[in-house]
Design a protein around this motif. Structure first.
Motif, PDB file in Angstrom:
ATOM      1  N   LEU A  31       0.827  -1.198   0.000  1.00 42.39           N
ATOM      2  CA  LEU A  31       0.000   0.000   0.000  1.00 42.39           C
ATOM      3  C   LEU A  31       0.868   1.257   0.000  1.00 42.39           C
ATOM      4  N   GLY A  32       2.014   1.153  -0.643  1.00 45.74           N
ATOM      5  CA  GLY A  32       2.900   2.311  -0.743  1.00 45.74           C
ATOM      6  C   GLY A  32       3.892   2.448   0.404  1.00 45.74           C
ATOM      7  N   TYR A  33       3.761   1.619   1.437  1.00 45.85           N
ATOM      8  CA  TYR A  33       4.674   1.720   2.582  1.00 45.85           C
ATOM      9  C   TYR A  33       5.762   0.652   2.523  1.00 45.85           C
ATOM     10  N   LYS A  53       2.628   1.251   9.914  1.00 47.28           N
ATOM     11  CA  LYS A  53       1.542   1.780   9.085  1.00 47.28           C
ATOM     12  C   LYS A  53       0.889   0.670   8.275  1.00 47.28           C
TER      13      LYS A  53
END
Ligand SMILES: Nc1ncnc2c1ncn2[C@@H]1O[C@H](COP(=O)(O)OP(=O)(O)OP(=O)(O)O)[C@@H](O)[C@H]1O
Ligand SMILES: [Mg+2]
Lengths: 303, 347
Positions: free
Chosen positions: B77-79, B87
Motif C-alpha cells: 500500500l505504498g509503505y 503503518k
C-alpha cells in the motif's frame, strides 16, 4: 500508486486507542486465568509450607523466639514468625510475576499466537501494560489473602496488632514492589526467546532470588558477596520495608547502615520505583533488539 | 494500474548455526527467496503457487512485516515493509498458521473480541463486527464454546474471521484450504471470492493447482525460491501446446525400476513432458503409497504404446486417467517435477 491519507492523531485519540488495547489484553488475561483458577490454590499452600519449614526448625531447636527476634532485628523487638511468613509470601508473589513475564513471549511463540500479536498494529507497551496490570492485580490479591492466612496460622498475635494503615501500606508497597519485577522478568523473557533453553535459568533464578532477598534471615547476616546482589535486587527493598511496617524489623535503609534518614520507607520506595523504570527500559530495549535480530534471521515462529 | 504490493529483488537467506561436535559450529545457509520481483494490482485475487519448501510462507512473512528480507525492497500500500511496518499493519491482515494463531483456552467470541482490541476497535463496535462475521461465516453454533472443543474446520473459521476484523484492504492467506476437507475447502473458496467481490485484494499461497486456477486473476509460480512464471491462469495454460495429459498410478514398490521406464516413455514421439511423484494416501501406511506418473502429450496420442512400455518393464498399472491441461502441467513443463513433491530438503 496507492495513497493512504493518515489522520493526524491527537493526544486523546492516542490515549483512547492504547486504552482499548490495555483493556482488551486485561480482559483476555482474566478469561485465560479463569480456566486455570484451581492452580491458584498453590499460591495459598506453598507460602504456608515455606513458612512452616524454618519455623518448625526454630521451635524444634527450642530457642526463645524473642531472643531470635532481637538477634535478627538488631535489638528491635518484633515477630519472627511474621517476618518469615511475610518473606515467604512476597517471595512467592515475585516468582508468580517472574514466571508470568519471563515465559510470556516464549509461550505465545510456542502456541503460535506470537505472530498474530506482532502482526497487529497494537503497540508493545500497551500490550505489556495490559498484561502487567492484570498480573499485578491478580497476583497481589491472591498474595494478600495468602499472607493473611499464613499470619493467622503462624503469627496470630502480630496480625491482630497490625493497624489498618500498616495493612494498607503493605498492599501499596507490595504493588510497587511488583513493578521492577515486570521489567526484569520481561528482560529474562527476551533472553528465553533467543536462547530457547533458558527455561531452566528461570527455574534456578527463583531459588537465587529467595536467597538474596532474605526470605528467612535478615540480609545483614548474608555473606558480603550475596549482599551485593541483595541490594541490587528490588524485591529485597520491598520485602524489608513491608516487614518493617508490620513485623517490626528494621527498614532497608537501616539495614544498609543509614541511620538518620527521614522517611526511610518513602526514600526506599522511590528507589524501588527507580528500579522499575530501569528494568522497564532494559527489558524493552533488549526485547526490541532480539526481535529485530530474530526477524532478520529465522523469524518469530521458529521454535 | 494500482499496485498494492510492489516487490523488487527480494532475497531471503536463512542462516542457521548447527552444532558439529562439542565446540564446532557450522553455519548453514538456506536461500529461501532468490531475487523476486513482481507487483500485485489492487482488487485482484493473486495466488502464489509452489511445492512444499518453495518459499511461499517466507514471502508472505516478509510482506506482513514479520520477517526482514536479506536484500531487496517491498512496498505494501505504498509503505516500505522494513521501515514503515507500523503503518502497514493497520491496513492489512493475514492468516498464517490457521488454527494455531488463536487461543484455545478462550471461546471463539473471546478470541475475536481480544484481537479486535489489538486493532484498536472499541468493545461495542467489535461486538457488532463479530456478530456480522458470525453470520457471514456461519459461526453461531460454536462461537461461544472454547476453541479447544472445536473441529479443525471450526478453528480455521475463527482464525479466518480474525483476519477480517479490521476490514483489511489487503489480506494474506497462507494455504487457506490445506487442512480442510473438500467441502469446507469449497466453502472457504466461496468466501474468498465473495470477499474479493467486496473489494478486498487477496494474496494467497497454495500448492493446489486447481485452487489457484479456480480462484485467481493472476498466478505466480514459485519454485526453489524463484518465480518461474507469472500470468493469468488462462495464459499460463495456453503456453502448453497440448490439451491433454495422462496420469498413471503404479504401486510404490516399482519405483526402483523407474529410470528405464521413464526414459522409454520419454522417447515416444507424442510425449512432451513426464514427471512422477510418490503419493501417500490416508494415514501413510506402506501399502497405501503409490507412484503417480504424469505425462503431458500432444494431440496424436497412442495410449497402447504407453501401456506396452509398462508391460515391457513389468510394472503393473493401477489406474490411467486422462486429464485436462492444468497448472500442474505448466509447472511440470518448467521444472520437470510435480507440484506435490517436497522441495524443502533440496535447497
Ligand atoms: N526459520 C527457518 N530457518 C531455516 N530455514 C528455513 C526457515 N524457514 C523456512 N526455511 C527453509 O526455507 C525454504 C522455504 O520455506 P517456506 O516455509 O517459505 O516454504 P513454503 O513454500 O511455505 O513451503 P510449505 O508449502 O511447506 O509451507 C525451505 O527450504 C525451508 O526449509
Ligand atoms: Mg508454507
Amino acid at each position: 500508486m496507492i495513497q493512504i491519507i493518515e489522520k493526524q492523531e491527537s493526544f486523546s485519540y492516542f490515549f483512547k486507542k492504547n486504552l482499548i488495547v490495555v483493556k482488551g489484553v486485561f480482559r483476555q488475561q482474566w478469561q485465560i486465568a479463569k480456566s486455570y483458577l484451581s492452580n491458584t490454590s498453590i499460591a495459598f499452600i506453598v507460602p504456608i509450607v515455606m513458612t512452616a519449614l524454618p519455623l518448625l526448625l526454630i521451635r524444634a531447636v527450642g530457642v526463645d523466639e524473642q531472643l531470635i527476634a532481637a538477634n535478627f532485628f538488631g535489638g528491635h523487638s518484633g515477630s519472627i514468625s511474621g517476618f518469615i511468613a511475610i518473606g515467604s509470601n512476597i517471595w512467592m508473589l515475585m516468582l508468580a510475576i517472574l514466571w508470568d513475564f519471563s515465559t510470556y513471549l516464549r509461550d505465545e511463540q510456542m502456541t503460535g499466537t506470537l505472530e498474530t500479536l506482532l502482526m497487529s498494529p497494537a503497540k508493545r507497551y500497551s500490550i505489556i501494560a495490559g498484561r502487567a496490570s492484570f498480573s499485578i492485580l491478580f497476583n497481589v490479591i491472591i498474595s494478600f489473602f495468602a499472607t493473611i492466612i499464613s499470619l493467622l496460622i503462624f503469627a496470630r498475635d502480630m496480625l491482630f496488632e497490625i493497624g489498618l494503615l500498616p495493612l494498607f501500606l503493605l498492599l501499596v508497597l507490595t504493588v510497587i514492589g511488583c513493578l521492577p519485577m515486570i521489567g526484569l522478568s520481561y528482560f529474562i523473557g527476551a533472553l528465553v526467546l533467543k536462547f530457547k533453553e533458558v527455561y531452566s535459568l528461570v527455574n534456578l533464578l527463583q531459588w537465587f532470588f529467595g536467597l538474596i532477598m532474605g526470605v528467612y534471615v535478615p540480609i545483614t547476616s548474608l555473606p558480603l558477596i550475596v549482599r551485593v546482589f541483595s541490594i541490587m535486587f528490588p524485591a529485597t527493598w520491598s520485602v524489608s520495608d513491608i516487614r518493617a511496617i508490620t513485623a517490626g524489623s528494621p527498614p532497608m535503609l537501616l539495614l544498609l547502615g543509614i541511620k538518620n534518614a527521614g522517611f526511610p520507607i518513602l526514600i526506599s520506595t522511590l528507589i524501588v520505583i527507580g528500579f522499575a523504570i530501569f528494568w522497564g527500559i532494559i527489558g524493552f530495549v533488549v526485547f526490541s533488539k532480539y526481535e529485530l535480530k530474530i526477524k532478520r534471521n529465522e523469524g518469530l515462529s521458529k521454535y | 494500474m494500482n499496485p498494492v504490493i510492489e516487490i523488487e529483488n527480494i532475497e531471503k537467506i536463512y542462516r542457521k548455526k548447527s552444532r558439529k561436535g562439542l565446540f564446532k559450529r557450522e553455519l548453514i545457509e538456506v536461500r529461501a527467496l532468490d531475487n523476486i520481483s513482481f507487483n500485485v494490482e489492487e482488487g485482484i485475487i493473486f495466488s502464489l503457487l509452489g511445492p512444499n519448501g518453495a518459499g511461499k510462507t517466507t514471502l508472505i512473512k516478509i510482506l506482513t512485516t514479520l520477517l526482514l528480507p536479506t536484500a531487496g525492497k517491498a512496498r505494501i500500500l505504498g509503505y516500505d515493509v522494513v521501515k514503515e511496518g507500523g503503518k502497514i499493519r493497520k491496513h492489512i491482515n493475514a492468516m498464517l498458521m490457521g488454527e494455531r494463531s488463536i487461543y484455545w483456552k478462550l471461546t471463539g467470541y473471546q478470541n475475536l473480541e481480544y484481537f479486535a482490541s489489538l486493532y484498536h476497535i472499541p468493545r461495542k463496535v467489535a461486538k457488532v463486527k463479530i456478530d456480522k462475521l458470525s453470520e457471514k461465516l456461519d459461526l453461531s453454533d460454536f462461537i461461544n464454546r472454547k476453541v479447544e472443543t472445536y473441529s479443525s474446520g471450526q478453528k480455521f473459521k475463527i482464525a479466518f474471521a480474525k483476519s477480517l476484523l479490521n476490514d483489511p484492504k489487503l489480506i494474506f492467506l497462507d494455504e487457506p484450504t490445506a487442512t480442510l476437507d473438500p467441502r469446507a475447502a469449497r466453502e472457504v473458496r466461496e468466501i474468498i471470492k465473495q470477499l474479493n467481490d467486496e473489494g478486498t485484494t487477496i494474496f494467497l499461497t497454495t500448492h493446489n493447482m486447481n485452487e489457484a486456477d479456480e480462484l485467481s486473476d493472476e498466478v505466480a509460480i514459485l519454485d526453489l525460491g524463484k518465480i518461474i512464471e507469472i500470468d493469468t491462469p488462462e495464459n499460463l495454460k495456453e503456453q502448453i501446446h497440448t490439451s491433454e495429459s495422462i496420469v498413471i498410478d503404479v504401486p510404490f514398490i516399482e519405483l526402483r525400476s523407474k529410470d528405464k521406464l521413464l526414459s522409454d516413455i520419454r522417447s515416444l514421439s507424442f510425449v512432451s513432458d513426464i514427471a512422477y511423484s510418490q503419493v501417500v494416501n490416508g494415514n501413510g501406511n506402506k501399502g497405501e503409497e503409490k507412484t503417480k506418473i504424469r505425462i503431458t502429450t500432444s494431440k496424436e496420442i497412442n495410449l497402447s504404446n504407453i501401456v506396452n512400455l509398462f508391460e515391457k518393464n513389468s510394472i503393473p498399472i493401477l489406474s490411467i486417467n486422462q486429464e485436462k491441461i492444468s497448472l500442474e502441467d505448466v509447472f511440470l513443463s518448467k521444472t520437470g517435477r510435480l507440484l506435490s513433491e517436497d522441495t524443502s530438503k533440496r535447497v
